[in-house]
Design an enzyme around this catalytic site. Structure first.
Site, short mmCIF file in Angstrom:
data_model
loop_
_atom_site.label_atom_id
_atom_site.label_comp_id
_atom_site.label_asym_id
_atom_site.label_seq_id
_atom_site.Cartn_x
_atom_site.Cartn_y
_atom_site.Cartn_z
N ASP A 14 0.99 -1.13 0.04
CA ASP A 14 0.42 0.06 0.33
C ASP A 14 0.82 1.15 -0.11
O ASP A 14 2.16 1.08 0.32
CB ASP A 14 -1.00 -0.16 1.30
CG ASP A 14 -1.65 1.16 1.40
OD1 ASP A 14 -2.42 1.49 0.37
OD2 ASP A 14 -1.98 1.90 2.30
N SER A 15 0.30 2.23 -0.31
CA SER A 15 1.07 3.68 -0.10
C SER A 15 1.56 3.95 1.21
O SER A 15 2.58 4.73 1.35
CB SER A 15 0.20 4.80 -0.60
OG SER A 15 -1.02 4.78 0.28
N CYS A 77 -4.39 -0.98 -2.06
CA CYS A 77 -4.45 0.41 -2.18
C CYS A 77 -5.37 0.62 -3.31
O CYS A 77 -5.10 0.19 -4.52
CB CYS A 77 -3.24 0.87 -2.46
SG CYS A 77 -2.94 2.70 -2.95
N GLU A 156 -4.07 8.84 9.56
CA GLU A 156 -2.73 9.09 9.59
C GLU A 156 -2.33 9.50 10.92
O GLU A 156 -1.33 9.38 11.73
CB GLU A 156 -1.79 9.47 8.63
CG GLU A 156 -2.05 8.52 7.23
CD GLU A 156 -1.07 7.59 6.99
OE1 GLU A 156 0.37 7.84 7.66
OE2 GLU A 156 -1.37 6.71 6.44
N CYS A 190 -10.89 3.14 0.12
CA CYS A 190 -9.61 3.37 0.44
C CYS A 190 -9.29 2.54 1.78
O CYS A 190 -10.04 2.62 2.47
CB CYS A 190 -9.42 4.96 0.77
SG CYS A 190 -8.03 5.42 1.45
N HIS A 192 -7.61 2.88 4.12
CA HIS A 192 -7.55 3.81 5.45
C HIS A 192 -8.81 3.95 5.99
O HIS A 192 -8.92 4.13 7.16
CB HIS A 192 -7.02 5.08 5.19
CG HIS A 192 -5.67 5.15 5.06
ND1 HIS A 192 -5.01 4.76 3.74
CD2 HIS A 192 -4.45 5.69 5.70
CE1 HIS A 192 -3.45 4.84 4.09
NE2 HIS A 192 -3.26 5.65 5.40
N1 DGL Z 1 -4.62 3.38 1.32
C1 DGL Z 1 -4.79 4.02 -0.24
C2 DGL Z 1 -6.00 3.47 -0.97
O1 DGL Z 1 -6.59 2.67 -0.81
C3 DGL Z 1 -4.76 5.60 0.09
C4 DGL Z 1 -3.79 6.36 0.78
C5 DGL Z 1 -3.13 7.37 -0.29
O2 DGL Z 1 -3.61 8.40 -0.65
O3 DGL Z 1 -1.89 7.10 -0.43
O4 DGL Z 1 -6.35 4.34 -1.88
#
Ligand code: DGL
Length: 276
Positions: A14-15, A77, A156, A190, A192
């Site tokens: 993931d990012s 991600c 975050e 997402c 997150h």
């Molecule tokens: N976790 C990432 C997603 O599922 C998003 C976080 C980011 O913007 O890097 O899109």
């Protein structure tokens, strides 16, 4: 002796930390598997960047995981899943699981009124990937999308939970068009966002089904491995190795996602040095 294919680890990336929501589900579903997780904590967020940058970063992440001899890659991600072309995925030589398609399938299966909402990063929403996936599965589905760029920094920084006034205020603003549209199913597009699940449910109401994209990716990965005879048959618990482009950021915040302290367990790598 060469390692048998089924004994090799599963790679997840993931990012940043969001993909840990998928990893957690994977550990629950497949406790015998060895896992390698990479979080690009030095370059997060991806969701506010242009497509070219997202593609370069994600190809470097994938190159790193391929070097770990993984048998499958799970892209936990949505931002990357929405951007990576099909031909590239197919060129990797091992199964590659994204999240967009599987979250879309789960949402179409569960909606009763045919109205599905999608929330995600700017890049995910502007790519149109979810609308396309949902319409391909069922052209009659009515889709309402909403970019929520403040959600990732909120998570975050630990701003979540029903008592958090900042998270609530931002969520009310973002979710109001989805409420107005009468969606009965909402894709958390997402990885997150599951940390904001309580706030989102409070605002949308208990009747609205939330689809967790990371969990859906993990579920599909299990069935794919089983179908290809690639499940690890070992009886003991699998191990999990963690890598990040900023180990400090990763260690400081991973507990929020995993509910476990990873101090001293994360190896930092120079992801920029990987050629694509
Ligand atoms: N976790 C990432 C997603 O599922 C998003 C976080 C980011 O913007 O890097 O899109």
């Amino acid at each position: 002796m060469e390692q048998k294919r089924e004994d090799r680890p599963i790679g997840v990336f993931d990012s940043g930390l969001g993909g840990l929501t998928a990893l957690k589900e994977l550990r629950r579903l497949l406790p015998g598997e060895n896992l390698v997780y990479f979080g690009d904590t030095a370059r997060v967020p991806y969701g506010t960047r242009d497509r070219e940058t997202i593609l370069r970063y994600s190809k470097q992440d994938i190159r790193f995981l391929l070097g770990q001899n993984v048998k499958m890659i799970i892209c936990a991600c949505n931002t990357v899943s929405s951007a990576l072309p099909e031909e590239y995925r197919e060129s990797l030589g091992i199964p590659f699981v994204g999240v967009v398609e599987h979250a879309s399938r789960a949402a179409v299966r569960q909606t009763k009124n045919g109205k599905i909402g999608v929330i995600g990063t700017n890049a995910t929403i502007s790519s149109g990937a979810y609308e396309q996936a949902l319409k391909t599965i069922d052209s009659k589905i009515k889709v309402t999308v909403q970019a929520c760029p403040l959600f990732v920094p909120l998570v975050e920084n630990g701003y979540f939970g029903t008592c958090n006034r900042v998270a609530r205020l931002v969520a009310e603003e973002y979710l109001s068009p989805l409420k107005e549209a009468g969606v009965d199913t909402l894709i958390l597009g997402c990885t997150h966002y599951p940390l904001l699940q309580d706030v989102i449910t409070d605002i949308m109401g208990d009747a609205v089904i939330l689809v967790d994209s990371g969990k859906e990716g993990a579920r599909f990965a299990k069935s794919l491995l089983a179908g290809q005879g690639l499940l690890n048959p070992q009886l003991k618990r699998g191990n999990c190795r963690f890598y990040a482009s900023s180990a400090q950021d990763f260690e400081e915040n991973a507990g929020r996602f995993l509910g476990e302290n990873l101090s001293g367990q994360v190896e930092q790598i120079a992801i920029d040095s990987y050629e694509v």
